[in-house]
Scaffold this motif. Structure first.
Motif, mmCIF file in Angstrom:
data_model
loop_
_atom_site.group_PDB
_atom_site.id
_atom_site.type_symbol
_atom_site.label_atom_id
_atom_site.label_comp_id
_atom_site.label_asym_id
_atom_site.label_seq_id
_atom_site.Cartn_x
_atom_site.Cartn_y
_atom_site.Cartn_z
ATOM 1 N N LEU A 177 0.834 -1.194 0.000
ATOM 2 C CA LEU A 177 0.000 0.000 0.000
ATOM 3 C C LEU A 177 0.872 1.249 0.000
ATOM 4 N N VAL A 178 0.536 2.191 -0.857
ATOM 5 C CA VAL A 178 1.240 3.474 -0.892
ATOM 6 C C VAL A 178 0.477 4.520 -0.086
ATOM 7 N N ILE A 179 -0.816 4.613 -0.344
ATOM 8 C CA ILE A 179 -1.598 5.677 0.268
ATOM 9 C C ILE A 179 -3.075 5.333 0.160
ATOM 10 N N ARG A 180 -3.860 5.836 1.128
ATOM 11 C CA ARG A 180 -5.296 5.590 1.082
ATOM 12 C C ARG A 180 -6.053 6.888 1.369
ATOM 13 N N GLN A 181 -7.292 6.927 0.902
ATOM 14 C CA GLN A 181 -8.135 8.106 1.084
ATOM 15 C C GLN A 181 -9.548 7.646 1.409
ATOM 16 N N GLU A 182 -10.122 8.191 2.478
ATOM 17 C CA GLU A 182 -11.520 7.915 2.789
ATOM 18 C C GLU A 182 -12.378 8.960 2.091
ATOM 19 N N ALA A 183 -13.438 8.537 1.473
ATOM 20 C CA ALA A 183 -14.232 9.432 0.633
ATOM 21 C C ALA A 183 -14.854 10.576 1.419
ATOM 22 N N TYR A 184 -15.132 10.370 2.694
ATOM 23 C CA TYR A 184 -15.794 11.432 3.459
ATOM 24 C C TYR A 184 -14.811 12.525 3.890
ATOM 25 N N LYS A 185 -13.531 12.262 3.747
ATOM 26 C CA LYS A 185 -12.523 13.263 4.127
ATOM 27 C C LYS A 185 -12.217 14.164 2.946
ATOM 28 N N GLN A 186 -12.364 15.441 3.131
ATOM 29 C CA GLN A 186 -12.094 16.377 2.043
ATOM 30 C C GLN A 186 -10.604 16.622 1.856
ATOM 31 N N GLN A 187 -9.859 16.500 2.953
ATOM 32 C CA GLN A 187 -8.425 16.758 2.874
ATOM 33 C C GLN A 187 -7.730 15.630 2.125
ATOM 34 N N ASN A 188 -6.851 16.012 1.212
ATOM 35 C CA ASN A 188 -6.107 15.016 0.440
ATOM 36 C C ASN A 188 -5.065 14.332 1.313
ATOM 37 N N ALA A 189 -4.962 13.015 1.165
ATOM 38 C CA ALA A 189 -3.987 12.250 1.942
ATOM 39 C C ALA A 189 -2.571 12.498 1.423
ATOM 40 N N THR A 211 -2.909 -19.722 -17.512
ATOM 41 C CA THR A 211 -1.556 -19.213 -17.335
ATOM 42 C C THR A 211 -1.648 -17.746 -16.914
ATOM 43 N N SER A 212 -1.082 -17.424 -15.760
ATOM 44 C CA SER A 212 -1.255 -16.090 -15.209
ATOM 45 C C SER A 212 -0.438 -15.945 -13.930
ATOM 46 N N MET A 213 -0.473 -14.722 -13.366
ATOM 47 C CA MET A 213 0.048 -14.474 -12.028
ATOM 48 C C MET A 213 -1.126 -14.527 -11.058
ATOM 49 N N TYR A 214 -0.952 -15.293 -9.984
ATOM 50 C CA TYR A 214 -2.004 -15.424 -8.974
ATOM 51 C C TYR A 214 -1.533 -14.779 -7.670
ATOM 52 N N LEU A 215 -2.348 -13.874 -7.181
ATOM 53 C CA LEU A 215 -2.031 -13.156 -5.955
ATOM 54 C C LEU A 215 -3.048 -13.497 -4.868
ATOM 55 N N CYS A 216 -2.519 -13.756 -3.690
ATOM 56 C CA CYS A 216 -3.342 -13.966 -2.518
ATOM 57 C C CYS A 216 -3.269 -12.711 -1.654
ATOM 58 N N ALA A 217 -4.351 -12.409 -0.955
ATOM 59 C CA ALA A 217 -4.360 -11.249 -0.060
ATOM 60 C C ALA A 217 -5.208 -11.564 1.158
ATOM 61 N N SER A 218 -4.968 -10.802 2.219
ATOM 62 C CA SER A 218 -5.794 -10.949 3.423
ATOM 63 C C SER A 218 -6.101 -9.572 3.986
ATOM 64 N N SER A 219 -7.161 -9.503 4.780
ATOM 65 C CA SER A 219 -7.521 -8.242 5.426
ATOM 66 C C SER A 219 -8.341 -8.520 6.677
ATOM 67 N N TYR A 262 -9.944 -1.678 5.528
ATOM 68 C CA TYR A 262 -10.166 -2.173 4.183
ATOM 69 C C TYR A 262 -8.859 -2.490 3.467
ATOM 70 N N GLU A 263 -7.747 -2.206 4.114
ATOM 71 C CA GLU A 263 -6.468 -2.457 3.456
ATOM 72 C C GLU A 263 -6.259 -3.946 3.273
ATOM 73 N N GLN A 264 -5.814 -4.329 2.105
ATOM 74 C CA GLN A 264 -5.480 -5.721 1.841
ATOM 75 C C GLN A 264 -3.959 -5.869 1.792
#
Lengths: 114, 114
Positions: free
Chosen positions: A47-59, B86-94, B101-103
């Protein structure tokens, strides 16, 4: 159904310069999260960065910031002072509060040139 | 740190073989996901699981099945491998959606079916 569009399949930038990656999405939901993920060559997606839609301020996260325009359904990623280690695939992603189904764009391959 | 591991980085199988891809996470996450990553298509959800022995179909479940007998382990099964898998298969958890909501992604398995 939600869709995520990244219109730039490939981009390049010189080291130390700034680059902006574009992302638009389509949804009728009002409560959601947006993410930018980075997948370096042959390495794990993080993960690089996340943004919640209800927040107006940019992450912001150090050199990474977003320009979130909710009405326009736009979520661009700005990378400042680009470094060689920023070379990667970048994926924009969307998830609504109502489900576990994260939607990803097709990705933008970014190359940082020395 | 959350760790998601996948049993193989590279796998070569023959058409018609039964293929097992294993994923293990060490952070006690309720949700686990299997994605397929193809150039120009981004990540597409195959199946996900929100609890032991529970599973939900994603966008492209045809030709795949899953198993989740233990909370930390989520297996993807190709009953009869075909070349179009034939492909790349990715697993994720959260964590559960109410928490985050981050995976978190594994390193991926590049599967080639010949």
């Amino acid at each position: 159904a939600q869709t995520v569009t990244q219109s730039q399949p490939e981009m390049s930038v010189q080291e130390a310069e700034t680059v902006t990656l574009s992302c638009t999405y389509d949804t009728s939901e009002n409560n959601y999260y947006l993410f930018w993920y980075k997948q370096p060559p042959s390495r794990q997606m993080i993960l690089v960065i996340r943004q919640e839609a209800y927040k107006q301020q940019n992450a912001t996260e150090n050199r990474f910031s977003v320009n979130f325009q909710k009405a326009a359904k736009s979520f661009s990623l700005k990378i400042s002072d680009s470094q060689l280690g920023d070379t990667a695939m970048y994926f924009c992603a969307f998830i609504s509060y109502n489900n576990n189904d994260m939607r990803f764009g097709a990705g933008t391959r970014l190359t940082v040139k020395p | 740190d959350v760790k998601v591991t996948q049993s193989s980085r590279y796998l070569v199988k023959r058409t018609g073989e039964k293929v097992f891809l294993e994923c293990v996470q060490d952070m006690d996450h309720e949700n686990m996901f299997w994605y397929r990553q193809d150039p120009g298509l981004g990540l597409r959800l195959i199946y996900f699981s929100y609890d032991v022995k529970m599973k939900e179909k994603g966008d492209i479940p045809e030709g795949y099945s899953v198993s989740r007998e233990k909370k930390e382990r989520f297996s993807l099964i190709l009953e009869s491998a075909s070349t179009n898998q034939t492909s790349m298969y990715l697993c994720a958890s959260s964590l559960p959606s109410e928490s985050s909501y981050e995976q978190y992604f594994g390193p991926g398995t590049r599967l080639t079916v010949t």
